[in-house]
Design a protein around this motif. Structure first.
Motif, PDB file in Angstrom:
ATOM      1  N   ALA A   1      35.167  62.098  33.319  1.00  0.00           N
ATOM      2  CA  ALA A   1      35.652  62.936  32.227  1.00  0.00           C
ATOM      3  C   ALA A   1      34.536  63.272  31.249  1.00  0.00           C
ATOM      4  CB  ALA A   1      36.792  62.230  31.498  1.00  0.00           C
ATOM      5  N   ILE A   2      33.712  62.286  30.926  1.00  0.00           N
ATOM      6  CA  ILE A   2      32.606  62.521  29.996  1.00  0.00           C
ATOM      7  C   ILE A   2      31.640  63.550  30.555  1.00  0.00           C
ATOM      8  CG2 ILE A   2      30.577  61.457  28.941  1.00  0.00           C
ATOM      9  CD1 ILE A   2      32.245  58.889  28.654  1.00  0.00           C
ATOM     10  N   LEU A   3      31.331  63.428  31.854  1.00  0.00           N
ATOM     11  CA  LEU A   3      30.436  64.394  32.484  1.00  0.00           C
ATOM     12  C   LEU A   3      31.038  65.798  32.454  1.00  0.00           C
ATOM     13  CD1 LEU A   3      29.200  62.351  35.574  1.00  0.00           C
ATOM     14  CD2 LEU A   3      27.818  63.098  33.630  1.00  0.00           C
ATOM     15  N   ALA A   4      32.340  65.852  32.724  1.00  0.00           N
ATOM     16  CA  ALA A   4      32.991  67.164  32.761  1.00  0.00           C
ATOM     17  C   ALA A   4      33.066  67.798  31.378  1.00  0.00           C
ATOM     18  CB  ALA A   4      34.405  67.021  33.342  1.00  0.00           C
TER      19      ALA A   4
ATOM     20  N   ASP B   1      48.293  87.295  38.436  1.00  0.00           N
ATOM     21  CA  ASP B   1      46.948  87.274  39.016  1.00  0.00           C
ATOM     22  C   ASP B   1      45.853  86.943  38.003  1.00  0.00           C
ATOM     23  OD1 ASP B   1      47.977  87.948  41.489  1.00  0.00           O
ATOM     24  OD2 ASP B   1      47.754  90.109  41.151  1.00  0.00           O
ATOM     25  N   ARG B   2      46.232  86.678  36.776  1.00  0.00           N
ATOM     26  CA  ARG B   2      45.207  86.440  35.752  1.00  0.00           C
ATOM     27  C   ARG B   2      44.802  84.965  35.634  1.00  0.00           C
ATOM     28  NH1 ARG B   2      43.931  90.795  32.626  1.00  0.00           N
ATOM     29  NH2 ARG B   2      42.899  89.437  31.072  1.00  0.00           N
ATOM     30  N   ALA B   3      45.410  84.094  36.449  1.00  0.00           N
ATOM     31  CA  ALA B   3      45.055  82.678  36.381  1.00  0.00           C
ATOM     32  C   ALA B   3      45.175  82.040  37.758  1.00  0.00           C
ATOM     33  CB  ALA B   3      45.941  81.941  35.394  1.00  0.00           C
ATOM     34  N   ASP B   4      44.297  81.102  38.027  1.00  0.00           N
ATOM     35  CA  ASP B   4      44.438  80.213  39.169  1.00  0.00           C
ATOM     36  C   ASP B   4      45.057  78.925  38.662  1.00  0.00           C
ATOM     37  OD1 ASP B   4      43.288  81.885  41.111  1.00  0.00           O
ATOM     38  OD2 ASP B   4      41.262  81.283  40.532  1.00  0.00           O
ATOM     39  N   VAL B   5      46.203  78.553  39.232  1.00  0.00           N
ATOM     40  CA  VAL B   5      46.945  77.390  38.748  1.00  0.00           C
ATOM     41  C   VAL B   5      46.913  76.289  39.804  1.00  0.00           C
ATOM     42  CG1 VAL B   5      49.147  76.535  37.872  1.00  0.00           C
ATOM     43  CG2 VAL B   5      48.463  78.915  37.430  1.00  0.00           C
ATOM     44  N   GLN B   6      46.343  75.169  39.450  1.00  0.00           N
ATOM     45  CA  GLN B   6      46.311  73.991  40.325  1.00  0.00           C
ATOM     46  C   GLN B   6      47.364  73.003  39.846  1.00  0.00           C
ATOM     47  OE1 GLN B   6      42.577  71.862  40.383  1.00  0.00           O
ATOM     48  NE2 GLN B   6      43.477  70.046  41.328  1.00  0.00           N
ATOM     49  N   THR B   7      48.211  72.534  40.762  1.00  0.00           N
ATOM     50  CA  THR B   7      49.236  71.543  40.419  1.00  0.00           C
ATOM     51  C   THR B   7      48.835  70.178  40.962  1.00  0.00           C
ATOM     52  OG1 THR B   7      50.981  73.227  40.459  1.00  0.00           O
ATOM     53  CG2 THR B   7      51.670  70.932  40.640  1.00  0.00           C
ATOM     54  N   LEU B   8      48.907  69.166  40.117  1.00  0.00           N
ATOM     55  CA  LEU B   8      48.494  67.825  40.529  1.00  0.00           C
ATOM     56  C   LEU B   8      49.524  67.142  41.419  1.00  0.00           C
ATOM     57  CD1 LEU B   8      47.009  66.373  37.212  1.00  0.00           C
ATOM     58  CD2 LEU B   8      45.830  67.603  39.037  1.00  0.00           C
ATOM     59  N   MET B   9      50.794  67.289  41.107  1.00  0.00           N
ATOM     60  CA  MET B   9      51.847  66.562  41.822  1.00  0.00           C
ATOM     61  C   MET B   9      52.698  67.527  42.618  1.00  0.00           C
ATOM     62  SD  MET B   9      53.060  64.075  38.691  1.00  0.00           S
ATOM     63  CE  MET B   9      51.958  63.998  37.266  1.00  0.00           C
ATOM     64  N   GLY B  10      52.691  67.367  43.913  1.00  0.00           N
ATOM     65  CA  GLY B  10      53.411  68.284  44.779  1.00  0.00           C
ATOM     66  C   GLY B  10      54.716  67.719  45.288  1.00  0.00           C
ATOM     67  N   GLU B  11      55.108  68.152  46.467  1.00  0.00           N
ATOM     68  CA  GLU B  11      56.384  67.781  47.076  1.00  0.00           C
ATOM     69  C   GLU B  11      56.524  66.263  47.196  1.00  0.00           C
ATOM     70  OE1 GLU B  11      58.634  68.249  51.408  1.00  0.00           O
ATOM     71  OE2 GLU B  11      56.528  68.811  51.155  1.00  0.00           O
ATOM     72  N   GLY B  12      57.682  65.762  46.775  1.00  0.00           N
ATOM     73  CA  GLY B  12      58.006  64.361  46.969  1.00  0.00           C
ATOM     74  C   GLY B  12      57.287  63.383  46.066  1.00  0.00           C
ATOM     75  N   VAL B  13      56.507  63.871  45.099  1.00  0.00           N
ATOM     76  CA  VAL B  13      55.745  62.980  44.217  1.00  0.00           C
ATOM     77  C   VAL B  13      56.580  62.644  42.974  1.00  0.00           C
ATOM     78  CG1 VAL B  13      53.676  62.719  42.813  1.00  0.00           C
ATOM     79  CG2 VAL B  13      53.543  63.877  45.031  1.00  0.00           C
TER      80      VAL B  13
ATOM     81  N   ALA C   1      39.602  62.662  40.854  1.00  0.00           N
ATOM     82  CA  ALA C   1      39.595  64.111  41.072  1.00  0.00           C
ATOM     83  C   ALA C   1      40.507  64.811  40.065  1.00  0.00           C
ATOM     84  CB  ALA C   1      40.037  64.432  42.498  1.00  0.00           C
ATOM     85  N   ASP C   2      41.644  64.188  39.750  1.00  0.00           N
ATOM     86  CA  ASP C   2      42.557  64.762  38.755  1.00  0.00           C
ATOM     87  C   ASP C   2      41.890  64.837  37.386  1.00  0.00           C
ATOM     88  OD1 ASP C   2      44.535  64.872  40.669  1.00  0.00           O
ATOM     89  OD2 ASP C   2      45.495  63.012  40.038  1.00  0.00           O
ATOM     90  N   VAL C   3      41.231  63.743  37.017  1.00  0.00           N
ATOM     91  CA  VAL C   3      40.566  63.691  35.717  1.00  0.00           C
ATOM     92  C   VAL C   3      39.519  64.794  35.614  1.00  0.00           C
ATOM     93  CG1 VAL C   3      39.054  62.313  34.234  1.00  0.00           C
ATOM     94  CG2 VAL C   3      41.009  61.241  35.368  1.00  0.00           C
ATOM     95  N   ALA C   4      38.726  64.937  36.681  1.00  0.00           N
ATOM     96  CA  ALA C   4      37.685  65.963  36.678  1.00  0.00           C
ATOM     97  C   ALA C   4      38.292  67.356  36.593  1.00  0.00           C
ATOM     98  CB  ALA C   4      36.829  65.830  37.937  1.00  0.00           C
ATOM     99  N   ALA C   5      39.379  67.595  37.350  1.00  0.00           N
ATOM    100  CA  ALA C   5      40.014  68.916  37.345  1.00  0.00           C
ATOM    101  C   ALA C   5      40.561  69.259  35.967  1.00  0.00           C
ATOM    102  CB  ALA C   5      41.131  68.954  38.383  1.00  0.00           C
TER     103      ALA C   5
END
Length: 332
Positions: free
Chosen positions: A24-27, A61-73, A83-87
């Motif tokens: 996180a600090i690096l990011a 189309d104005r944003a790329d959306v990444q979801t951390l928790m998907g199906e069944g989580v 990886a979540d922290v960095a994202a």
């Protein structure tokens, strides 16, 4: 467990925590977002799939959306990875439900909000419309998406946040939000009409955990969960026995499992009812804390609620088309 084993586990946990903090600090250091500084799209992270869907429907189309928790989580138990922290640390903004849904992420997100825009969209729902948590005076039931009439506040919150982040896209965000709100109104009308066909004496919804209180309030169902608001709570033998008694007393023939919660306690209810001469079946699998598979109809908020409404209606003696509101259930 021996003292040495406990020390080892604590050491491993400390190392993992330190690694996440380092990432996180690096990011967050100067220049972390230099690459892509001239990019056209916002880079956004959402915690749970329902929030991701709301943001995506407004952003277009104005944003790329990444979801951390998907199906069944299960978001109640989810712990962030490196990886979540960095994202999240590198994103232009992070969107989460709040209301203590993402319990394990809350502290990190509060820290991150000092460096990045962080929006708890669920907290746009007015306090007077929330359901209080019986166990904690200062907490509320976080499962607001179970009532489409409340989800409009989340869509509107996403719209306002995106306009704040990207004023040039305001007209697009406004138009997309209006369409999303119209879709929610159609869903709400379908849910009201469909669930009204369930006989009044069958309007008891028993599920794995207490995620459907907003649903019950909106549509006139008594809702009982084996576990509490959070899946961190354990179902005691007394709670199971009380639910078995109610099942037998009210001649309930169908109870429901959830896609993001273990079936173990539901199976225990079925066995307990059978021991008292009451045959109970699983009426279907409901989407509670996560949507369906990405790329499917049930992998959208509209499809998730449509699937729940249709499954509950049909399993408890009401009338609803097998394909749901738009005839898309079961399609990829």
């Amino acid at each position: 467990m021996s003292g040495a084993s406990r020390v080892t586990l604590v050491s491993r946990g400390l190392l993992q925590f330190c690694a996440m903090v380092a990432v996180a600090i690096l990011a967050l250091s100067p220049g972390a977002n230099a690459q892509g500084a001239d990019r056209e799209k916002l880079q956004v992270v959402a915690t749970v799939s329902m929030i991701g869907d709301a943001v995506r429907s407004v952003a277009g189309d104005r944003a790329d959306v990444q979801t951390l928790m998907g199906e069944g989580v299960d978001p109640h138990l989810y712990r962030q990875t490196q990886a979540d922290v960095a994202a999240m640390a590198r994103a232009d903004a992070v969107f989460w439900n709040g209301l203590y849904l993402e319990a394990q992420l809350e502290e990190f997100l509060e820290q991150l909000s000092r460096h990045r825009p962080v929006f708890a969209l669920g907290e746009n729902v007015p306090v007077e419309k929330r359901i209080a948590n019986a166990d904690y005076a200062d907490r509320y039931d976080p499962h607001i998406w179970m009532d489409p009439s409340l989800w409009r506040y989340v869509v509107e919150g996403a719209r306002d946040a995106l306009i704040e982040l990207d004023p040039e896209g305001a007209e697009i965000y406004q138009a997309n939000a209006e369409q999303s709100l119209a879709d929610l109104a159609e869903l709400e009308a379908y849910a009201q009409a469909s669930l009204a066909t369930v006989p009044e004496d069958k309007r008891m919804l028993i599920t794995a955990h207490d995620a459907f209180s907003y649903f019950g309030r909106a549509y006139g169902f008594e809702v009982l969960g084996i576990q509490g608001l959070s899946t961190e709570s354990e179902a005691g033998l007394r709670q199971v026995d009380q639910l078995v008694f109610l099942i037998v007393e009210h001649d309930i023939n169908a109870i429901f499992v959830e896609t993001s919660v273990s079936e173990r306690n539901v199976r225990a209810l079925i066995e307990g009812a059978a021991a008292r001469g009451q045959e109970v079946t699983i009426g279907g699998r409901l989407y509670s804390d996560a949507m369906g598979p990405a790329g499917t109809y049930a992998g959208t908020y509209i499809g998730m609620i449509d699937a729940n409404v249709t499954t509950i209606t049909r399993s408890l003696g009401g009338n609803a088309p097998a394909g749901g509101m738009a005839g898309q259930l079961g399609e990829s």
